[in-house]
Scaffold this motif. Structure first.
Motif, short mmCIF file in Angstrom:
data_model
loop_
_atom_site.label_atom_id
_atom_site.label_comp_id
_atom_site.label_asym_id
_atom_site.label_seq_id
_atom_site.Cartn_x
_atom_site.Cartn_y
_atom_site.Cartn_z
N VAL A 96 8.63 5.55 4.13
CA VAL A 96 7.74 5.27 5.30
C VAL A 96 7.84 6.02 6.42
N THR A 97 8.94 6.65 6.64
CA THR A 97 9.17 7.38 8.09
C THR A 97 8.72 8.85 7.63
N TRP A 145 5.97 9.58 5.63
CA TRP A 145 4.58 9.53 6.00
C TRP A 145 4.13 9.15 7.42
N ALA A 146 5.21 8.53 8.16
CA ALA A 146 4.72 8.44 9.70
C ALA A 146 4.80 9.60 10.43
#
Length: 114
Positions: free
Chosen positions: A12-13, A15-16
């Motif tokens: 997720v990080t 992707w962010a």
């Protein structure tokens, strides 16, 4: 924390960090507004979703810990550059530059967060 939980947080990080970098490079550095945002978002999601599991679960048992980051990141940069070239139609040099910048950004953030 479980290794799998750390992986999901890293995913997720990543992707962010990497998706906004990809969009910013295409829009502001390459001055290309013709690519649909949805296509760039999908490509960014797919690049990380396909390469990060290999980096975390497949390569790690086979690579020497001293060389793992260098080997792993180099392989990811090359694979993602090919994907950016094929999926977004970026020239090879631009795709490689995008991939390198995206991965360097997330790698450096990862070092800061450790």
């Amino acid at each position: 924390m479980l290794y799998e939980t750390r992986f999901l947080l890293a995913l997720v990080t990543t992707w962010a960090v990497e998706i906004p970098v990809l969009v910013a490079l295409i829009w502001f550095v390459f001055q290309n507004r013709s690519l649909p945002l949805s296509r760039m978002l999908f490509t960014g999601l797919l690049c990380t979703a396909l390469t990060l599991p290999y980096l975390w679960f497949v390569l790690s048992p086979f690579a020497d810990a001293a060389y793992y980051p260098m080997i792993g990141e180099a392989l990811v940069v090359v694979v993602e550059a090919v994907m950016l070239n094929r999926m977004l139609g970026l020239e090879r040099k631009r795709a490689l530059g995008c991939s390198f910048t995206m991965n360097a950004s997330s790698f450096l953030l990862g070092l800061l967060l450790l």
